[in-house]
Design a protein around this motif. Structure first.
Motif, PDB file in Angstrom:
ATOM      1  N   LYS A  95       0.814  -1.218   0.000  1.00 52.02           N
ATOM      2  CA  LYS A  95       0.000   0.000   0.000  1.00 52.02           C
ATOM      3  C   LYS A  95       0.850   1.272   0.000  1.00 52.02           C
ATOM      4  N   TYR A  96       1.853   1.317   0.868  1.00 52.03           N
ATOM      5  CA  TYR A  96       2.632   2.548   1.018  1.00 52.03           C
ATOM      6  C   TYR A  96       3.640   2.721  -0.113  1.00 52.03           C
ATOM      7  N   ALA A  97       4.109   1.617  -0.679  1.00 50.04           N
ATOM      8  CA  ALA A  97       5.038   1.706  -1.811  1.00 50.04           C
ATOM      9  C   ALA A  97       4.315   2.117  -3.088  1.00 50.04           C
ATOM     10  N   SER A 107      13.436  -8.409   1.020  1.00 50.63           N
ATOM     11  CA  SER A 107      12.008  -8.542   1.328  1.00 50.63           C
ATOM     12  C   SER A 107      11.794  -9.843   2.086  1.00 50.63           C
ATOM     13  N   ALA A 108      11.794  -9.749   3.403  1.00 50.45           N
ATOM     14  CA  ALA A 108      11.634 -10.915   4.264  1.00 50.45           C
ATOM     15  C   ALA A 108      10.301 -10.808   4.998  1.00 50.45           C
ATOM     16  N   MET A 109       9.342 -11.628   4.595  1.00 45.11           N
ATOM     17  CA  MET A 109       8.049 -11.630   5.272  1.00 45.11           C
ATOM     18  C   MET A 109       8.158 -12.506   6.521  1.00 45.11           C
ATOM     19  N   ILE A 110       8.022 -11.886   7.686  1.00 43.14           N
ATOM     20  CA  ILE A 110       8.190 -12.590   8.951  1.00 43.14           C
ATOM     21  C   ILE A 110       6.853 -12.622   9.665  1.00 43.14           C
ATOM     22  N   ALA A 132      19.697  -1.476  10.076  1.00 43.87           N
ATOM     23  CA  ALA A 132      19.787  -2.885   9.684  1.00 43.87           C
ATOM     24  C   ALA A 132      19.288  -3.096   8.263  1.00 43.87           C
ATOM     25  N   PHE A 133      18.158  -2.472   7.916  1.00 45.28           N
ATOM     26  CA  PHE A 133      17.587  -2.665   6.579  1.00 45.28           C
ATOM     27  C   PHE A 133      18.507  -2.117   5.504  1.00 45.28           C
ATOM     28  N   TYR A 161      10.627   0.160  -0.714  1.00 44.53           N
ATOM     29  CA  TYR A 161      10.120  -1.058  -0.071  1.00 44.53           C
ATOM     30  C   TYR A 161      10.290  -0.986   1.448  1.00 44.53           C
ATOM     31  N   GLY A 162      11.473  -0.567   1.877  1.00 44.44           N
ATOM     32  CA  GLY A 162      11.729  -0.479   3.306  1.00 44.44           C
ATOM     33  C   GLY A 162      10.765   0.467   3.995  1.00 44.44           C
TER      34      GLY A 162
END
Length: 493
Positions: free
Chosen positions: A18-20, A346-349, A410-411, A481-482
């Motif tokens: 949404k935000y990207a 892009s790590a979906m956790i 970190a990102f 993305y971040g």
């Protein structure tokens, strides 16, 4: 008949983007592939109209226009779907519902007039026949699996193409593996049923003729489930078409980690135009992989496998899960370290949940640990069962992982370490557009000036200009993305 196809709204989640999307003036990532495929199965003399609530409002006059509303949804869309059903009932317009949400939990939807479950190639025809004869039943279901070679091409003429950042098609259904937490094999089977190369070429040609250029997502749950057909037929045909049409598209998909074991297949995918692949990593902990029957991930160096795919020229997106019975408090640091070292941007956790049709749900239900049905939200701390680890400790650790992976420093360090060595196998052939230029300018103002992580943005900005100028557009894309990921996990930050 007048048929209104309705796709409910997504909440703000990791994959909603949404935000990207605001940076590129798009309203949604993907159109509703299931619904527009169903549209192609309806009688040709019926009128059809599509309302995707992720890009436009569902109006009262739309519902009143329709003889029937056809509704499809995934688990995460349940609240919006229930609201649509209530609106249709209030206006006396009957609802026909299908798709993953309704197939997984049909008992939740007694108020729906007709449930057409499982795969529409099998269950829709008898419904249409009964409807024509005036005695349509409440539920249509099957234990059989469809022959996807007989599945029609999706009707993309219903879609407002310019409102989406990507388009999607499907090559196969099913997965050869049997992960305990996954319901894919229950819904779509172990055998990978595949479309012919001619079907795929027809579908991408259709998108090309409609004027689409850019990303196409192969929505297969495991794109490499049938390597033989991929290598011998589909990918060579796709590569030839792409070359003849001067590479108008680039592709992304989902695949199991054993893709890294096959250099030939990786090269064929790259030559055909694949830029990225989503891989279910789940956990670096071998005991937890054993617990959830993730056999394809066991007994291997997972970071090395990820690096192998990236070195070949495809970006790896990853899925990670916390909350296995065998998880200890040490898992939080393990997950952070793995994601940082692997370079998966892009790590979906998410915390572990048990979909109703999964083997995990059956086990936990037998143990008396199920609390409620799964919401499908992958950015909250909700769990639909009682975990072995103390829930407060689990929630705290989960938040530590999110901050440890998506915190600004970190990102951006992870983005930089990825870009240092990454060389895309397929160079992006798409020309610079006004929309991309505007996205870049917006990133400067929104992230570079007003975001709390702006200093890391500028460090990446200048580092990429001086060190990887060829990947500068990717660097800015990842910064966007971040920004989206931090907004999606806003409650944690």
């Amino acid at each position: 008949m007048k048929i209104l196809l309705v796709y409910p709204e997504y909440p703000d989640t990791f994959w909603s983007f949404k935000y990207a999307l605001k940076f590129i003036s798009k309203k949604a990532a993907y159109p509703p592939l299931g619904l527009i495929t169903v549209a192609s199965m309806l009688p040709s003399d019926w009128e059809t109209k599509l309302v995707d609530m992720n890009i436009e409002k569902l109006k009262m006059e739309d519902i009143l226009w329709a003889d029937y509303v056809f509704l499809s949804a995934m688990s995460t869309q349940i609240q919006s779907a229930l609201h649509v059903i209530d609106r249709c009932k209030a206006l006396l317009t009957p609802v026909v519902a299908g798709g993953p949400l309704f197939t997984a939990d049909p008992e939740k939807f007694d108020s729906v007039d007709h449930l057409v479950l499982n795969e529409a190639e099998i269950t829709l025809p008898p419904f249409l026949k009964d409807l024509e004869n005036g005695h349509a039943k409440h539920m249509y279901s099957t234990n059989e699996f469809a022959n996807v070679e007989q599945s029609p091409a999706p009707d993309y003429s219903l879609v407002k193409l310019n409102q989406y950042s990507s388009k999607c098609i499907q090559f196969s259904r099913g997965c050869p593996f049997n992960c305990e937490f996954c319901d894919i094999t229950a819904l779509l089977g172990h055998k990978c049923r595949i479309k012919t190369s001619d079907q795929i070429i027809f579908e991408i040609q259709n998108l090309y003729d409609l004027g689409w250029r850019g990303e196409i997502f192969f929505v297969d749950d495991n794109f490499i489930g049938n390597k033989k057909i991929l290598k011998e037929a589909m990918l060579p045909a796709l590569q030839l078409w792409m070359k003849e049409h001067k590479y108008p598209f680039h592709f992304t998909t989902e695949a199991s980690i054993n893709l890294s074991d096959d250099p030939e297949l990786m090269q064929l995918m790259i030559d055909a135009g694949f830029l990225s692949v989503f891989v279910g990593i789940e956990t670096p902990e071998e005991v937890s992989l054993e617990e959830c029957n993730k056999v394809q991930n066991k007994n291997r160096d997972l970071i090395s496998s990820v690096k192998t795919i990236q070195t070949a020229g495809m970006e790896v997106l990853g899925g990670f899960i916390i909350g296995f019975d065998s998880d200890t408090p040490g898992i939080f640091r393990q997950q952070i370290d793995f994601i940082q070292k692997s370079g998966i941007i892009s790590a979906m956790i998410g915390l572990l949940n048990a979909p109703t049709k999964s083997q995990l749900y059956k086990r936990l239900n037998a143990e008396g640990r199920i609390l409620e049905k799964w919401s499908g939200d992958n950015t909250s701390n909700a769990m639909n069962f009682v975990p072995k680890m103390d829930k407060k400790l689990l929630d705290k650790g989960y938040q530590e992982v999110i901050r440890g992976v998506y915190g600004g420093k970190a990102f951006y360090e992870r983005v930089k370490s990825f870009l240092v060595d990454f060389n895309p196998g397929m160079k992006n052939k798409n020309k610079v557009s006004l929309r991309k230029i505007m996205a870049f300018i917006r990133s400067i103002f929104i992230i570079g000036i007003f975001d709390s992580n702006r200093k890391y943005y500028w460090r990446l900005f200048f580092w990429s200009i001086f060190n990887r100028r060829d990947l500068f557009p990717m660097a800015i894309t990842y910064a966007i993305y971040g920004y989206h990921y931090r907004k999606s996990y806003a409650k944690i930050f």
